[in-house]
Scaffold this motif. Structure first.
Motif, mmCIF file in Angstrom:
data_model
loop_
_atom_site.group_PDB
_atom_site.id
_atom_site.type_symbol
_atom_site.label_atom_id
_atom_site.label_comp_id
_atom_site.label_asym_id
_atom_site.label_seq_id
_atom_site.Cartn_x
_atom_site.Cartn_y
_atom_site.Cartn_z
ATOM 1 N N UNK A 97 39.056 48.926 65.837
ATOM 2 C CA UNK A 97 39.136 47.761 66.910
ATOM 3 C C UNK A 97 40.721 47.632 67.801
ATOM 4 N N UNK B 121 27.004 44.429 61.513
ATOM 5 C CA UNK B 121 26.916 44.063 63.360
ATOM 6 C C UNK B 121 25.707 42.753 62.613
ATOM 7 N N UNK C 263 33.948 42.081 62.493
ATOM 8 C CA UNK C 263 32.649 41.531 62.239
ATOM 9 C C UNK C 263 32.702 40.733 60.548
ATOM 10 N N UNK D 1 42.437 49.195 69.860
ATOM 11 C CA UNK D 1 42.360 48.658 71.357
ATOM 12 C C UNK D 1 42.510 47.041 71.973
ATOM 13 N N UNK E 287 27.027 44.510 70.057
ATOM 14 C CA UNK E 287 28.698 44.468 69.173
ATOM 15 C C UNK E 287 29.490 45.751 69.867
ATOM 16 N N UNK E 288 30.531 46.111 70.254
ATOM 17 C CA UNK E 288 31.533 47.237 70.287
ATOM 18 C C UNK E 288 31.470 48.567 69.175
ATOM 19 N N UNK F 67 24.042 39.822 65.453
ATOM 20 C CA UNK F 67 23.420 40.530 66.057
ATOM 21 C C UNK F 67 22.779 41.537 66.536
#
Lengths: 560, 144, 323
Positions: free
Chosen positions: B74, A118, B18, B77, A128-129, A123
């Motif tokens: 992720x 991240x 990312x 999701x 972020x998640x 960020x």
């Protein structure tokens, strides 16, 4: 194979050679030519006709001197063994601190900091998640985070390799920590390990954050700033590793890295900087594949070419400017998920190539890197591999121990010629910046990646356990995962909230406005303004956001 | 004349999260292209919702995600979002570095296949083709 | 119950109704259907027809690397600022050998992906010979019927296909970039003749002025030099010159009055018919084995019949009938 008389002052050479060729041909009548990864044909035997001692002074000379082929320091690994730099960073700052202290306790002085992905994307943790936080590196957003990373550690007694892509927020945070602790910036040493934005764009890496023209400016601002204020810091590490990982052949990776260094040097000169001042602070970072001799030749050839470029293109006189200082990392691309313990053998061979190639600093991959983020157990084996090579196998006892090998000298020459021809190609395209902007370099690397993959697919290139020597039941131990707990991540997010609450927000606001103005200006130093903003309390994500807004977001330059 | 059988499979090849390393996704995209498929190729760092939108608008037969860091976390999701958009029948495969412990969880979440480093070209192409064909047949016979 | 449509099991009118209502999944499926051609496609297009004719069709073409996709991305943003809906058909070539394709133009349009007023669809050329124009114009019709106000068709102008775009678009924009001398040469071959608007992108490049000058002198040398073609400079990456481009497109479109648009539509139909008919003739001829064709070919080979005469004879006769 050459057919002419050798014209060597060696009685009987030609006749013996002819006899050997005949005998060889009888045993291997239909042998297919062998090529290395860079495409250079490899003969079965090398002799004085490929390299004779008459060329010794021109081609090799002595370490730390002349063509630099044999090494950049007079005493090389005898005087100072290569540094063992293991990349660390996982979880939250406290995790990093714990692991750092363990490394320091075992005698390490060179450390590195790997931030979370991240952070690489520019960020903060709250952008972020949370699922992804701290899974690949340490979450570092604020001065408090950096302070916690180095809690109870004297930052002025370490050489810190920051994996800190442009705009170099981590160094800014470290400077702010130094201020907090009353340590003068002049006492800090280390390297901005991921400063090479060109390599990030080439390899479509996650590291690029700001559009190409803005990146170009910030790097030079950063070099100017550190040269003046943090003189012990290496602001530029030119990275061949990303390109080779993305599929460049070893020769291409070396060539494009040298082209990148030339581009940065030219940009510095255009800014009015003196090559004798900034060039000694340039460092390099390469990948070491398992193509053993090819890698050694790559490093030796690169060293020779760089010394020549520095003297001839840039007219540098400072002998330190011609030193091709490089860190190298064993290639993760060669590691396999199948029978993962085999990777320890691979890493050993790769590391040996790097050591014989004359590196200054080495990172050995953990065998389980291909399975997950490395476990501590596997990382320890990787470190011990280096210790074994150095202190049991005693690979550092002799400088450039393979120098003078007919094969290696010939291969070094051939590799050098290939690299030079690639450099000429980039020069013709208007230099590295332009060649990357137009996608030329990416296209070449993409083609090499496909070529190599095709060789693996059709079995020409053996990969043990993958296309040969496979096991039906591949039941070797798998790494067990350690990821930060949700509670830990929540605590980290809470500390970020507290940090933002506790700071002087008016001062942060002003500093970010100044940063905005400077980014829009023609010639003020953006990095100086960024450091000011960080000291005022701005977070990593906040300063990157300002620069993204003002200078454009970094977007991939090319697609297949 | 029924042409849908000859219509090339359409596959979305992408990266979420990312990480940006794209050597793997580029090679796989080329494999699929060379096998006669139409590959919709995106930039890395896609958001879950954006992927759902693209998969729907481009009317793809399969989604392939490349993950070399931990971005595969992720994927549950993504699958959830696909189901919510009524695209639950769209097969999702992932390739890259996925630890064993995560693989099980991904399969349980609905990922159809995990390709590890060293997967062969044939294996990737034939699996993608089979899953895409299955998805097409299912859509064709789907009633309402 | 699934709302994801399976067109083969649906009546064309159901799907058409959903498309006209703007249901995205239905639009996507309808595009697949018309792209594949055949009976389902014909029925669907018929059902959609009365809703078409409202969208403005903009073609954007140019050599690889001039920044077309980035320009289209910037143009989407500009049109969206005016609250207009936009569809993009991004065309990339298929491999002539495998039929596969990598469609990567979306990479430059990522920021619009979740905008409900934008519909982006990648299209592979799937062979040549008019097939592209045909598929593209059908896809454009679907998007038109779905109520999208602007349909941008982006094609690579690297060979024949740049000419195809005028078969489909109301207004054709040709994009070039500085320092691509060869492309400017290639443009003499006809690209310039089809341009309603010319754009020099990457105008921040020092070579841009030179390129603009070159293009101006080439424009003056055209056979129809009287037709005014606006020449604009853009730097799409920084959104420079994009409002001006949008204005130029508006003006070019407005200049086409109702009658002009109708004429263009007929011209397009004519060109489409020519390309498609040509494709059909070629395909049929390739598949034909028969006595009549053999005779024709033998006479040609013997020099008794020149190619042109033979072609006319072919069109008049029924040599491709299997017998």
């Amino acid at each position: 194979m050459r057919r002419q008389p050798s014209q060597l002052p060696l009685p009987g050479f030609d006749q013996a050679r002819a006899e050997w060729r005949r005998a060889y041909g009888e045993q291997l009548p239909e042998e297919r030519p062998i090529f290395n990864r860079s495409g250079i044909e490899i003969a079965p035997l090398y002799t004085p006709e490929h390299f004779s001692d008459e060329r010794y002074m021109d081609a090799l000379g002595f370490p730390g001197h002349g063509p630099m082929t044999r090494g950049i320091y007079p005493s090389m690994h005898r005087g100072r063994a290569w540094s063992q730099r293991q990349l660390i960073g996982l979880g939250v700052p406290e995790d990093y601190n714990r692991r750092l202290k363990r490394i320091l306790a075992s005698g390490g002085t060179a450390v590195s900091l790997i931030p979370c992905n991240s952070v690489y994307r520019g960020l903060d943790a709250d952008q972020v998640d949370p699922l992804l936080l701290g899974t690949c590196g340490a979450v570092v957003n604020t001065v408090d985070d950096m302070d916690a990373c180095f809690a109870d550690v004297a930052v002025d007694e370490l050489s810190t390799a920051m994996n800190d892509p442009l705009p170099f927020t981590l160094l800014a945070l470290l400077l702010a920590v130094s201020d907090r602790r009353g340590i003068p910036w002049t006492k800090l040493t280390g390297t901005s390990n991921q400063s090479d934005y060109i390599s990030h764009f080439v390899a479509n890496h996650m590291f690029f954050r700001i559009a190409l023209p803005g990146s170009r400016r910030i790097l030079i601002d950063h070099i100017e700033f550190t040269n003046r204020h943090v003189p012990g810091w290496n602001p530029v590490s030119v990275v061949g590793q990303h390109m080779q990982q993305a599929g460049a052949t070893p020769a291409e990776a070396m060539a494009f890295t040298l082209c990148t260094a030339v581009q940065y040097a030219e940009d510095c000169i255009a800014r009015g900087m003196d090559p004798d001042t900034f060039l000694p602070r340039f460092t390099f970072f390469f990948d070491i594949s398992i193509s053993f001799f090819e890698e050694i030749a790559k490093f030796r050839a690169g060293r020779r070419i760089w010394a020549r470029i520095v003297r001839q293109r840039f007219g540098a006189r400072n002998p330190r400017a011609a030193r091709f200082k490089f860190h190298a990392q064993t290639s993760g691309v060669d590691l396999t998920r199948q029978q993962p313990y085999n990777n320890i053998a691979r890493v050993t061979a790769q590391a040996m190539a790097g050591i014989f190639g004359g590196l200054q600093s080495l990172h050995t991959d953990a065998y389980d890197e291909v399975l997950s983020v490395p476990t501590e157990h596997a990382a320890r084996i990787a470190v011990c591999t280096q210790n074994i090579l150095r202190e049991e196998a005693q690979l550092g006892d002799v400088i450039d121990p393979l120098g003078g090998s007919y094969y290696l000298e010939h291969l070094t020459n051939e590799t050098e010629a290939l690299i030079e021809s690639l450099i000429a190609k980039v020069d013709d395209a208007g230099g590295m910046y332009r060649a990357v902007e137009t996608g030329l370099v990416q296209t070449m690397i993409g083609e090499s990646a496909m070529r190599f993959q095709a060789r693996v697919d059709n079995g020409e290139q053996t990969v043990v356990g993958v296309n040969k020597y496979r096991l039906e039941e591949d039941s070797d131990a798998r790494a067990s995962l350690k990821r930060p707990s949700p509670e830990k991540i929540e605590a980290q997010l809470e500390s970020l909230r507290q940090y933002k609450k506790g700071r002087d927000s008016a001062a942060v606001q002003r500093a970010l406005e100044t940063l905005t103005r400077v980014a829009d200006s023609e010639n003020e130093n953006v990095y100086a303004a960024l450091v000011e903003a960080t000291i005022a309390g701005a977070t990593h994500g906040e300063v990157v956001a300002v620069l993204r807004r003002e200078m454009g977001d970094g977007e991939p330059l090319i697609v297949p | 004349m029924s042409t849908s059988a000859q219509r090339p499979y359409r596959v979305l090849v992408s990266k979420i999260g990312l990480d940006g390393h794209d050597r793997g996704s580029r090679i796989v995209a080329a494999y699929l292209r060379d096998a006669g498929m139409e590959v919709i190729y995106t930039a890395p760092w896609q958001e879950v919702q954006a992927l759902v939108r693209m998969a729907s608008d481009e009317d793809v037969d399969l989604i392939g995600i490349s993950s070399l860091a931990t971005d595969h976390l992720l994927l549950p999701k993504l699958l959830e979002a696909l189901r919510a958009a009524d695209l639950g029948d769209l097969p999702v495969v992932v390739g890259g570095i996925v630890p064993d412990e995560d693989e099980q969880a991904l399969i349980e979440a609905g990922v159809r296949r995990v390709f590890h480093p060293g997967s062969s070209r044939d294996e990737i192409v034939s699996t993608v083709a089979a899953l895409a064909a299955e998805a097409r047949i299912q859509r064709k016979t789907e009633s309402f | 119950m699934s709302v994801r449509p399976a067109v083969e099991s649906w009546g064309a009118s159901d799907l058409a109704a959903r498309v006209r209502a703007g249901n995205r999944a239905s639009i996507a499926r309808a595009i697949s259907t018309v792209e594949a051609g055949g009976k389902a496609s014909a029925e669907l297009l018929k059902a959609l027809h009365e809703a078409t004719g409202r969208a403005r069709l903009f073609g954007i073409t140019g050599a690889p690397g001039v920044g077309k996709s980035t320009l289209v991305g910037a143009l989407i943003a500009e049109l969206r600022n005016g609250y207009q809906s936009v569809a993009v058909i991004a065309v990339d070539p298929s491999s002539p050998v495998t039929g596969g394709a990598i469609l990567g133009d979306r990479v430059r349009m990522t920021q619009h992906v979740e905008d409900d007023g934008v519909f982006i669809r990648s299209l592979a050329s799937r062979g040549s010979g008019g097939g592209l124009s045909l598929a593209t114009s059908r896809v454009a019709e679907v998007l038109d019927a779905a109520g999208l106000e602007n349909v941008i068709i982006e094609t690579v102008g690297a060979g024949q296909s740049e000419i195809d775009v005028i078969d489909v678009a109301d207004i054709t924009t040709v994009v070039c970039a500085p320092g691509l001398g060869d492309d400017i040469q290639a443009m003499k071959a006809g690209l310039l003749e089809v341009a309603d608007v010319l754009v020099v992108n990457k105008a921040d490049d020092p070579m841009a002025t030179l390129t603009v000058n070159q293009l101006e002198s080439m424009l003056a040398l055209r056979s129809d030099a009287g037709r005014k073609v606006p020449l604009l400079k853009t730097a799409a990456r920084d959104a420079v010159g994009i409002p001006e481009l949008a204005d130029a497109l508006n003006q070019a479109f407005e200049k086409l009055d109702q009658q002009g648009r109708a004429e263009r539509r007929l011209q397009r139909m004519q060109r489409l018919l020519a390309t498609v008919a040509g494709g059909i003739v070629a395909r049929r001829l390739k598949a034909t084995r028969g006595r009549r064709l053999d005779q024709l070919l033998t006479r040609m080979a013997a020099g008794e019949l020149d190619v042109e005469t033979a072609a006319v004879a072919l069109l008049k006769s029924d040599v491709w009938r299997q017998d």
